[in-house]
Write an enzyme that holds these catalytic residues in place. Structure first.
Site, PDB file in Angstrom:
ATOM      1  N   GLU B  60       0.731  -1.080  -0.113  1.00  0.00           N
ATOM      2  CA  GLU B  60       0.201  -0.105  -0.159  1.00  0.00           C
ATOM      3  C   GLU B  60       0.898   1.201   0.036  1.00  0.00           C
ATOM      4  O   GLU B  60       0.675   2.117  -0.765  1.00  0.00           O
ATOM      5  CB  GLU B  60      -0.845   0.099   1.204  1.00  0.00           C
ATOM      6  CG  GLU B  60      -2.289  -0.763   0.934  1.00  0.00           C
ATOM      7  CD  GLU B  60      -1.824  -2.082   1.467  1.00  0.00           C
ATOM      8  OE1 GLU B  60      -0.716  -2.644   1.532  1.00  0.00           O
ATOM      9  OE2 GLU B  60      -2.845  -3.355   1.315  1.00  0.00           O
ATOM     10  N   HIS B 129      -9.855  -4.750  11.546  1.00  0.00           N
ATOM     11  CA  HIS B 129     -10.231  -4.773  10.067  1.00  0.00           C
ATOM     12  C   HIS B 129     -11.549  -3.970  10.194  1.00  0.00           C
ATOM     13  O   HIS B 129     -12.327  -3.802   9.491  1.00  0.00           O
ATOM     14  CB  HIS B 129     -10.712  -6.118   9.765  1.00  0.00           C
ATOM     15  CG  HIS B 129      -9.613  -6.614   9.036  1.00  0.00           C
ATOM     16  ND1 HIS B 129      -8.513  -7.371   9.623  1.00  0.00           N
ATOM     17  CD2 HIS B 129      -9.143  -6.695   7.567  1.00  0.00           C
ATOM     18  CE1 HIS B 129      -7.569  -7.791   8.766  1.00  0.00           C
ATOM     19  NE2 HIS B 129      -8.120  -7.483   7.415  1.00  0.00           N
TER      20      HIS B 129
HETATM   21  C1  LIG Z   1      -1.555  -4.447   4.512  1.00  0.00           C
HETATM   22  C2  LIG Z   1      -2.733  -5.042   3.999  1.00  0.00           C
HETATM   23  N1  LIG Z   1      -3.303  -5.159   2.678  1.00  0.00           N
HETATM   24  C3  LIG Z   1      -4.173  -6.187   2.332  1.00  0.00           C
HETATM   25  C4  LIG Z   1      -4.681  -6.852   3.118  1.00  0.00           C
HETATM   26  C5  LIG Z   1      -5.717  -7.844   2.727  1.00  0.00           C
HETATM   27  N2  LIG Z   1      -5.343  -9.158   2.406  1.00  0.00           N
HETATM   28  C6  LIG Z   1      -5.265 -10.226   3.577  1.00  0.00           C
HETATM   29  S1  LIG Z   1      -4.501 -11.681   3.251  1.00  0.00           S
HETATM   30  C7  LIG Z   1      -4.240 -10.891   1.614  1.00  0.00           C
HETATM   31  C8  LIG Z   1      -3.308 -11.756   0.940  1.00  0.00           C
HETATM   32  C9  LIG Z   1      -2.158 -12.418   1.592  1.00  0.00           C
HETATM   33  O1  LIG Z   1      -1.432 -13.294   0.744  1.00  0.00           O
HETATM   34  P1  LIG Z   1       0.038 -14.086   1.371  1.00  0.00           P
HETATM   35  O2  LIG Z   1       0.589 -12.966   2.160  1.00  0.00           O
HETATM   36  O3  LIG Z   1       0.542 -14.875   0.206  1.00  0.00           O
HETATM   37  O4  LIG Z   1      -0.882 -15.271   2.260  1.00  0.00           O
HETATM   38  P2  LIG Z   1      -1.759 -16.175   2.399  1.00  0.00           P
HETATM   39  O5  LIG Z   1      -3.148 -15.686   2.685  1.00  0.00           O
HETATM   40  O6  LIG Z   1      -1.644 -16.980   1.143  1.00  0.00           O
HETATM   41  O7  LIG Z   1      -1.486 -17.086   3.479  1.00  0.00           O
HETATM   42  C10 LIG Z   1      -4.512  -9.789   1.557  1.00  0.00           C
HETATM   43  C11 LIG Z   1      -4.196  -8.992   0.163  1.00  0.00           C
HETATM   44  C12 LIG Z   1      -4.370  -6.896   4.490  1.00  0.00           C
HETATM   45  N3  LIG Z   1      -4.757  -7.806   5.335  1.00  0.00           N
HETATM   46  N4  LIG Z   1      -3.281  -5.965   4.773  1.00  0.00           N
END
Ligand SMILES: Cc1ncc(C[n+]2csc(CCOP(=O)(O)OP(=O)(O)O)c2C)c(N)n1
Lengths: 324, 326
Positions: B60, B129
């Protein structure tokens, strides 16, 4: 292969699997709300890494945290009750699925903001170094998290100060709906370790004993003053990103193929059978897990919700309590 | 007039502005291939291609900074935060760069960027959240802060935001995405700084926006049956605030209640109270009251969340108190 080593790990993985399957069911029934990120498919990582560390070591992870909570020794009851938003849950119903905590078992959450906990993990390790305690901190995150500042700043400081930590990326190939190829130019994300002069390792995460054995090296390095390691473990999540993800970004053939080839629970069970464990013995283990899960659901169902008083009590800690 | 959902009204605004102006680009997590985490951007990748509808990694601070840099040199980026909670890791970019570039450069570098996404609590998503971020951003001179409560306002205000030459914090109600309402077929640009009288009344002025807007309209309907006539005012932009419309209304009703989802300490809720007491002091027949979310991090348990999010009961009670009803 020593079946007596594998059997408890199999049981632990099965417990995680079954707790989450029941959680998914309860979610559909409306007993669990909000976001529910399942760990199904990745169980060998939480259980394998736990098998390589000591109780005094610390673990911190993302919102995809139920598997770690259980692997650390939290009861299925405390997990399920938290998911149901009950006072008897591990975070008293205030945290929910994404925010499981267990101070006694040195499980430091359960964090919702991607990358936000990486420096916190480094901070737990900083304390160990400062107080000359010999525990190691394991900090987990997804591959998507390796793009955000929080990750880089955490590793930057951990590398600079040679903190006793292991940073474990669970690469399940998708960050929500974004496949790895669209989110980062690096193919091997442990390349990122070089910038922080950090040791690195990268391996497959579907065989629980393999995970245990490979992670040991990084844990020992951290414990003996050799500094942190960035570890990438290749895995796959069998379910959507969360319960609200329809998962249109990958084919069902791909998912089915992964389930056939890489299901850590099935691999462990087959390993036990191949090594001569009688089917009846495994069936008894399975039945024990079923009982535990059923008991956890009943316990959660029967537990009361937290009170407004609990909610207000948990905003600020009472002064003086820490030194008492 | 045709009925359109809030989320679709937002998409229409972006699509129309992107057709009109090739310098408008949209970026954020899952805005393209995934069609938007909340489906606001559905279909935009297909229409505009991946040069203009850009899926970003989870970074972000990075893509907000990219948007500021691009905006000060000729583009009009729209940044979607998957939710405003995640803007907190980009807070520095918004507050220090987007909001200050024009001032620091002595008026050389306007920053025409829109930061948008769902704001405030959803359902049981826990404390990290569930932020209502309007107090964080309304505090900052150099930003517009917009918060539409209806589909029509969502569309008309977003179009204005995209054409604005200044940084806009555009807050969308997470729980309003499915709300339906009338939206005109023809183009409509709704100016910033103009409140909307959502319901005319004579006994009490109720100022509200976002999710509680729905709560207030419901309570106002109920109270009308009991003979209490509420005038409901939706500021639509929280910065600049159209305090004149609010003050004029209070001069008529002599009573005021402010209802909002952000924490009660400070913020636009308290700002409105300040303006009303200053500009309508002699007209007030009762202290100005606020009905707000409770002053705690959002708990997960549904029983508690239902209490924390400003309730119909608290809205009703505040109105009854300023009207000295029992
Ligand atoms: C700073 C932030 N941006 C966006 C999100 C929304 N979000 C939650 S999980 C996620 C994907 C994360 O993917 P990854 O790091 O590969 O972990 P996984 O969920 O696959 O375990 C997103 C975009 C968030 N929680 N925090």
């Amino acid at each position: 292969m020593a079946t007596d080593e594998l059997l408890p790990l199999y049981r632990q993985m099965l417990l995680i699997r079954r707790v989450e399957e029941e959680a998914a069911r309860a979610y559909v029934q409306g007993k669990i709300g909000g976001f529910l990120h399942l760990y199904i498919g990745q169980e060998a990582i939480a259980v394998g890494t736990e098998a390589a560390i000591q109780k005094r070591d610390a673990v911190i992870t993302t919102y995809r945290d139920h598997g770690f909570a259980l692997a650390r020794g939290m009861s299925a009851r405390a997990v399920m009750a938290e998911l149901f938003g009950r006072d008897t849950g591990c975070s008293r119903g205030l945290g929910g699925s994404m925010h499981m905590f267990d101070r006694e078992n040195r499980f430091y959450g359960g964090h919702g903001i991607v990358g936000g906990h990486v420096a916190v993990g480094a901070g737990i390790a900083f304390r160990a170094k400062y107080l000359q305690q010999d525990d190691v901190t394991l900090c987990f995150f997804g591959e998507g998290a390796t793009n955000i500042g929080g990750f880089h700043e955490g590793l930057s400081l951990a590398g600079l100060w040679k903190l006793p930590a292991v940073f474990v990326c669970e690469n399940n190939l998708y960050s929500m709906g974004t496949p790895l190829v669209r989110s980062m130019p690096a193919k091997d994300l442990t390349d990122k370790a070089a910038g922080y002069s950090m040791a690195r390792d990268r391996f497959d995460g579907h065989d629980v004993l393999h995970v245990r054995d490979r992670i040991r090296e990084a844990v020992e390095r951290a414990r003996s003053g050799g500094g942190p390691t960035l570890v990438e473990i290749l895995t796959y999540r069998f379910r959507g990103h969360s319960m609200s993800d329809p998962g249109k970004y990958r084919t069902s053939e791909e998912v089915e193929e992964k389930k056939r080839q890489h299901d850590p629970v099935r691999i462990a069970r087959q390993g036990l059978l191949d090594a001569g464990t009688p089917e009846a013995e495994l069936a008894a283990v399975d039945a024990g897990v079923e009982d535990e899960v059923r008991d956890a659901v009943r316990f959660a169902d029967e537990s009361p919700p937290p009170t407004l008083e609990t909610m207000y009590d948990c905003v600020l800690a009472p002064e003086g309590g820490l030194d008492a | 007039m045709r009925e359109v959902r809030y989320r679709d009204a937002l998409r229409e605004a972006m699509a129309e502005e992107m057709r009109r102006d090739p310098t408008v680009v949209l970026m954020g997590e899952e805005v393209g291939h995934y069609q938007g985490a909340y489906k606001v951007t559905q279909g935009l990748l297909e229409e505009f291609g991946d040069q203009r509808v850009i899926d970003t990694p989870i970074a972000e601070a990075g893509f907000s900074g990219i948007a500021v840099g691009a905006a000060m040199t000729g583009l009009r980026p729209i940044v979607e935060f998957m939710t405003w909670n995640f803007s907190l890791v980009a807070f520095d970019q918004i507050v220090n760069n987007a909001a200050k570039m024009y001032q620091m450069s002595g008026g050389q570098l306007p920053v025409p960027v829109v930061f948008r996404g769902p704001n405030a609590s959803a359902r049981q998503v826990g404390s990290q959240h569930s932020h209502a971020v309007e107090p964080f951003y309304t505090n900052v001179p150099g930003l517009y802060v917009v918060y539409p409560s209806t589909p029509r306002d969502a569309k008309g205000l977003l179009k204005t935001a995209i054409r604005s030459d200044n940084p806009v914090v555009f807050l969308e109600g997470e729980t309003l995405y499915n709300a339906k309402g009338e939206v005109p077929e023809e183009e409509e640009l709704i100016p910033f700084g103009v409140a909307r009288v959502a319901r005319e009344g004579t006994d009490v002025t109720v100022v509200t926006w976002g999710r509680p807007y729905v709560t207030v309209m419901k309570v106002a309907e109920e109270l009308a049956e009991r003979g209490v006539s509420c005038e409901v005012i939706d500021p639509r932009t929280l910065r600049p605030l159209d305090h004149e419309t609010i003050v004029e209304s209070v001069k008529k009703t002599n009573r005021c209640v402010v209802v909002h989802e952000h924490w009660p300490y400070g913020g636009p809720g308290a700002e409105i109270v300040d303006r009303v007491q200053r500009d309508a002091f002699d007209y007030l027949d009762a202290p100005i009251l606020r009905a707000t979310n409770l002053d705690v991090p959002m708990p997960y348990a549904i029983e508690l969340e239902n209490e924390v999010i400003v309730t119909e009961a608290r809205v009703r009670e505040a109105i009854e108190r300023v009207c000295y009803l029992d």
